[in-house]
Design an enzyme around this catalytic site. Structure first.
Site, short mmCIF file in Angstrom:
data_model
loop_
_atom_site.label_atom_id
_atom_site.label_comp_id
_atom_site.label_asym_id
_atom_site.label_seq_id
_atom_site.Cartn_x
_atom_site.Cartn_y
_atom_site.Cartn_z
N LEU A 147 0.84 -1.20 0.02
CA LEU A 147 0.27 0.01 0.16
C LEU A 147 1.05 1.21 -0.07
O LEU A 147 2.11 1.05 0.51
CB LEU A 147 -0.96 -0.04 1.34
CG LEU A 147 -1.91 -1.12 1.53
CD1 LEU A 147 -2.64 -0.99 2.62
CD2 LEU A 147 -2.88 -1.31 0.22
N ASP A 148 0.49 2.33 -0.86
CA ASP A 148 1.16 3.68 -0.54
C ASP A 148 1.12 3.95 0.78
O ASP A 148 0.69 3.81 1.84
CB ASP A 148 0.26 4.77 -1.04
CG ASP A 148 0.31 4.34 -2.84
OD1 ASP A 148 1.23 3.65 -3.32
OD2 ASP A 148 -0.60 5.18 -3.54
N GLN A 149 2.56 4.55 1.21
CA GLN A 149 2.83 4.95 2.59
C GLN A 149 1.63 5.80 3.36
O GLN A 149 1.28 5.61 4.21
CB GLN A 149 3.96 6.09 2.48
CG GLN A 149 4.47 6.45 3.88
CD GLN A 149 5.77 7.09 3.97
OE1 GLN A 149 6.37 7.40 2.75
NE2 GLN A 149 6.36 7.55 5.08
#
Length: 560
Positions: free
Chosen positions: A405-407
């Site tokens: 997942l994106d940060q």
């Protein structure tokens, strides 16, 4: 000049007494003792920085150029807390600005040489700009494209004629004999030779027209290369002079030049960053540092690795090598346990990682926003879900992340406890057998209730990490969406991605060919609203358990 600001200029005093949690450590080793020295970025320092961002958002002069800004929370000898603030490099062309800490001492010693060199660099910049805008480039490209179209049309026509000749040869070989056959075949060969001549003539015409442009462009490119070399040499010369005169002081009272601290050389701009300016000022004015926070504001950086409003740690090339020296002399910071959800002694931050499912083959967690899924390349990007779990769990070193997942995205993250499970789950992702549901708040109104977005996405290597729609290079991406609520000017949407491209939902929301409305908090794709996070959450994950052979339906409540 006033550079010490009261806390009340930024936050309520109650906040200062109630929240001391940590999200990042500035750290380095003392050059003398080898002791590990640390200074935190706390939620309080982040709140001060967010207040500064809100001020910037209402003042255009801070949006003209992108740069790093920093604040340092300090304690005076009488115990009162104050705030220092700094900018990297120059602010609108000035090194000294009222209310901001001054630059590192030494710059004035090379002021005349700096002014002369900067004038030369500016002249080079202007010439480079003129050369890069050369109108002949566009004219050359237009003519080149026209010739290519002519050649392609000719090639298509010749190919068709060749096919007709082949059919005709077969026909006349079956119907003609002797001299008539010879004459007919010679006519076909002559037609083939004539078409070859026609193609060569067009190529010669192309060369005659384009060669003058190519010579001019080649000479221009050679001049551009020469100017860039001159620019590089001038910058290095000025940098060496400045670094020999720049002098940093730490909290033990010791002073050294940048050249002494980094004898092997250092990148341009070392010493002009926020952290060295803030810490040097505090050390030379008997101020005790309590917490520091640095963030980017203005336009995104050239290579798109810095996003406006995001916090960043010490840069690996310029600041990190100086941290051990700058922090020397500080007393150890006491860290009360009550302030942490202690997830790991290596990563002592407030962010906890709830486990929502676990068995002997896999583990699923509810990743918090702001935490990486897996470690990054550089030292300041090692803290991640995978890093923490590997340290905390007995079998942690065997963990492998199945997806990412994106940060700034929160929600369900799946990790495998062995290679076979990882391979089987990865295969389900690749074959689109895993059902994913995300929830987001969009920063505006969406007029369509539901639908499908299908756009080809491509990561431009010149503008990482940004993704864009590209019909030529892009990979297919498909998302179903459903509006589930309208909340004032915002729209709550449920996304079901059928593909898993990088930033797929963020681009599908922001691009005009998608929904045309950015996800709230998505600064990378143009959301200007000041908010604490990206409002995107991986809410559901449904898949076939590779060992138990049953369907798992995992859910994590949306936190916004």
């Amino acid at each position: 000049m006033v550079v010490l600001h009261p806390l009340s200029d930024f936050i309520d005093s109650d906040f200062a007494l109630s929240d001391l949690s940590y999200s990042y450590w500035y750290e380095g080793r003392c050059l003398q003792s080898g002791a590990r020295l640390k200074l935190p970025r706390t939620s309080m320092s982040e709140a001060i920085a967010h207040s500064l961002m809100q001020y910037f958002a209402n003042n255009d002069c801070y949006s003209r150029e992108g740069k790093m800004y920093g604040i340092l929370l300090v304690e005076l000898p009488n115990g009162e807390q104050r705030v220092l603030k700094a900018f990297s490099g120059l602010l609108n062309g000035c090194s000294v600005v009222e209310g901001w800490v001054p630059p590192i001492p030494g710059r004035e010693e090379v002021a005349l040489e700096e002014a002369r060199t900067l004038a030369q660099l500016d002249a080079i910049k202007q010439e480079l700009f003129t050369l890069k805008q050369l109108s002949d480039r566009q004219q050359y490209q237009t003519l080149f494209d026209q010739f290519e179209q002519q050649l392609q049309a000719m090639s298509d026509r010749h190919h068709h004629c060749k096919h007709q000749r082949q059919e005709k040869r077969q026909q006349i070989c079956n119907t003609l004999t002797s001299e008539a056959l010879t004459i007919a075949l010679e006519q076909l060969d002559a037609e083939s030779r004539q078409q070859g001549i026609e193609r060569r003539q067009l190529k010669r015409q192309q060369n005659a027209v384009l060669q003058p442009f190519e010579k001019l462009i080649a000479a221009t490119d050679a001049r551009i290369s020469e100017l860039k070399q001159q620019r590089k040499a001038l910058s290095r010369q000025l940098q060496a002079q400045m670094h020999a005169s720049y002098s940093l002081t730490n909290f033990s009272g010791r002073s050294q030049s940048l050249q002494e601290l980094m004898p092997g050389g250092s990148p341009t701009g070392t010493g002009d960053c926020c952290a060295p300016k803030l810490l040097h000022y505090a050390a030379t004015h008997n101020l005790k540092p309590l917490a520091m926070a640095e963030f980017w504001w203005g336009a995104s950086s050239v290579n798109q690795d810095k996003i406006p409003g995001e916090f960043y740690g010490a840069c690996a090339e310029r600041c990190q090598p100086l941290m051990g020296f700058l922090l020397s002399g500080l007393k150890p910071i006491s860290i009360p346990n009550r302030d942490f959800y202690t997830t790991s002694p290596l990563f002592p931050t407030k962010t906890e990682i709830p486990i929502i499912y676990e068995d002997e083959w896999l583990i699923a967690v509810n990743k918090p926003t702001g935490l990486l899924s897996v470690p990054g390349r550089y030292r300041d990007r090692q803290d991640s879900v995978l890093s923490r779990l590997r340290h905390l769990l007995a079998d942690g070193m065997a963990l492998v992340s199945v997806h990412r997942l994106d940060q700034e995205t929160s929600g369900i993250l799946l990790l495998a406890r062995d290679r076979q499970t990882h391979r089987q789950l990865s295969q389900q992702f690749q074959q689109r057998q895993i059902h994913k549901v995300y929830e987001a708040i969009l920063s505006g109104a969406v007029t369509v209730e539901q639908g499908v977005i299908e756009l080809p996405l491509w990561g431009d290597p010149e503008n990482r990490p940004e993704q864009k729609v590209d019909w030529q290079h892009g990979k297919p991406s498909l998302t179903h969406f459903q509006v589930i609520a309208r909340e004032g000017n915002y729209t709550r949407v449920e996304f079901t991605p059928l593909t898993g491209r990088t930033h797929q939902l963020r681009v599908h929301a922001a691009d005009p060919r998608g929904l045309g409305v950015t996800i709230l908090g998505d600064r990378l794709y143009g959301c200007c609203a000041v908010t604490s996070r990206l409002h995107l959450h991986a809410r559901e994950l449904r898949f076939q358990h590779p060992q138990l052979e049953k369907t798992l339906h995992l859910q994590a409540i949306t936190p916004f």
